[in-house]
Design a protein around this motif. Structure first.
Motif, PDB file in Angstrom:
ATOM      1  N   MET A  74     -40.689  69.978 -27.951  1.00 57.24           N
ATOM      2  CA  MET A  74     -40.508  69.335 -29.227  1.00 57.24           C
ATOM      3  C   MET A  74     -41.875  68.967 -29.801  1.00 57.24           C
ATOM      4  N   THR A  75     -41.916  68.826 -31.116  1.00 57.18           N
ATOM      5  CA  THR A  75     -43.158  68.516 -31.821  1.00 57.18           C
ATOM      6  C   THR A  75     -42.921  67.350 -32.758  1.00 57.18           C
TER       7      THR A  75
ATOM      8  N   ILE B  55     -41.149  62.091 -37.159  1.00 54.50           N
ATOM      9  CA  ILE B  55     -40.007  62.993 -37.064  1.00 54.50           C
ATOM     10  C   ILE B  55     -40.285  63.960 -35.929  1.00 54.50           C
ATOM     11  N   ASP B  56     -39.360  64.052 -35.003  1.00 54.93           N
ATOM     12  CA  ASP B  56     -39.457  64.957 -33.871  1.00 54.93           C
ATOM     13  C   ASP B  56     -38.609  66.183 -34.201  1.00 54.93           C
ATOM     14  N   PHE B  57     -39.197  67.380 -34.084  1.00 53.69           N
ATOM     15  CA  PHE B  57     -38.447  68.588 -34.413  1.00 53.69           C
ATOM     16  C   PHE B  57     -38.745  69.702 -33.423  1.00 53.69           C
ATOM     17  N   ASP B  58     -37.830  70.652 -33.365  1.00 47.97           N
ATOM     18  CA  ASP B  58     -37.989  71.817 -32.509  1.00 47.97           C
ATOM     19  C   ASP B  58     -38.929  72.788 -33.222  1.00 47.97           C
ATOM     20  N   PRO B  59     -40.082  73.120 -32.625  1.00 50.33           N
ATOM     21  CA  PRO B  59     -41.051  73.977 -33.314  1.00 50.33           C
ATOM     22  C   PRO B  59     -40.590  75.422 -33.485  1.00 50.33           C
TER      23      PRO B  59
ATOM     24  N   GLY C 255     -36.972  74.509 -36.131  1.00 50.29           N
ATOM     25  CA  GLY C 255     -37.101  73.548 -37.221  1.00 50.29           C
ATOM     26  C   GLY C 255     -36.029  72.472 -37.209  1.00 50.29           C
ATOM     27  N   ARG C 256     -35.162  72.480 -36.198  1.00 49.58           N
ATOM     28  CA  ARG C 256     -34.095  71.488 -36.102  1.00 49.58           C
ATOM     29  C   ARG C 256     -34.688  70.102 -35.875  1.00 49.58           C
ATOM     30  N   ILE C 257     -34.210  69.114 -36.644  1.00 51.10           N
ATOM     31  CA  ILE C 257     -34.663  67.732 -36.485  1.00 51.10           C
ATOM     32  C   ILE C 257     -34.002  67.186 -35.213  1.00 51.10           C
TER      33      ILE C 257
ATOM     34  N   VAL D 291     -45.947  77.030 -34.302  1.00 52.30           N
ATOM     35  CA  VAL D 291     -46.391  75.649 -34.469  1.00 52.30           C
ATOM     36  C   VAL D 291     -47.008  75.218 -33.148  1.00 52.30           C
ATOM     37  N   GLY D 292     -48.300  74.929 -33.173  1.00 55.21           N
ATOM     38  CA  GLY D 292     -49.000  74.485 -31.976  1.00 55.21           C
ATOM     39  C   GLY D 292     -50.232  73.705 -32.391  1.00 55.21           C
TER      40      GLY D 292
END
Length: 144
Positions: free
Chosen positions: A1-2, A106-110, A113-115, A58-59
């Motif tokens: 997660m990001t 906000i934590d999302f799946d990189p 894009g799911r919140i 996304v990194g």
């Protein structure tokens, strides 16, 4: 997660030319799908975004296949862009009107894009509870 704050001000890199084309300066969320619709940008043109489907990774940087990915918002991202829809620092309310806190991250799946979560000073609220985001508050389902 990001976490959004982990990528804020990170470069957006065109993988074809290996050049920085902008930097991350906002997040556009779609409450209807509890996903990131786009990332706002800084450095190339005012009010430009990168729509989520145009993001290849996304990194340490956000990567896109082409500098053309940084463009004016359209479709759903255009409807949800702008300071009135920025979820950060807004009150987080339940649908019953009870305040949980303020959104600090906000934590999302990189990958998708799911919140995953809306983070407050006191904890995290599951992203699947998200209902809306407007000029006054972010609203979530339930009262707990």
């Amino acid at each position: 997660m990001t976490r959004y704050t982990d990528i804020h001000r990170r470069p957006i890199v065109d993988t074809g030319s290996a050049t920085t084309v902008a930097e991350v300066d906002g997040i556009v969320i779609d409450p209807a799908t509890a996903t990131v619709a786009a990332l706002g940008t800084h450095g190339r043109r005012d009010h430009a975004v990168v729509h989520w489907p145009d993001i290849t990774g996304v990194g340490d940087a956000v990567t896109v296949a082409s500098s053309a990915a940084v463009r004016t918002a359209d479709g759903r991202a255009a409807e949800l862009s702008g300071p009135q829809h920025d979820p950060l620092r807004k009150r987080l309310l339940t649908e019953a009107g009870n305040e949980i806190g303020r959104v600090v991250d906000i934590d999302f799946d990189p990958r998708s894009g799911r919140i995953v979560g809306l983070m407050t000073e006191s904890g995290t609220v599951d992203g699947e509870r998200l209902i809306g985001c407007g000029s006054y508050a972010v609203v979530v389902r339930g009262d707990g």
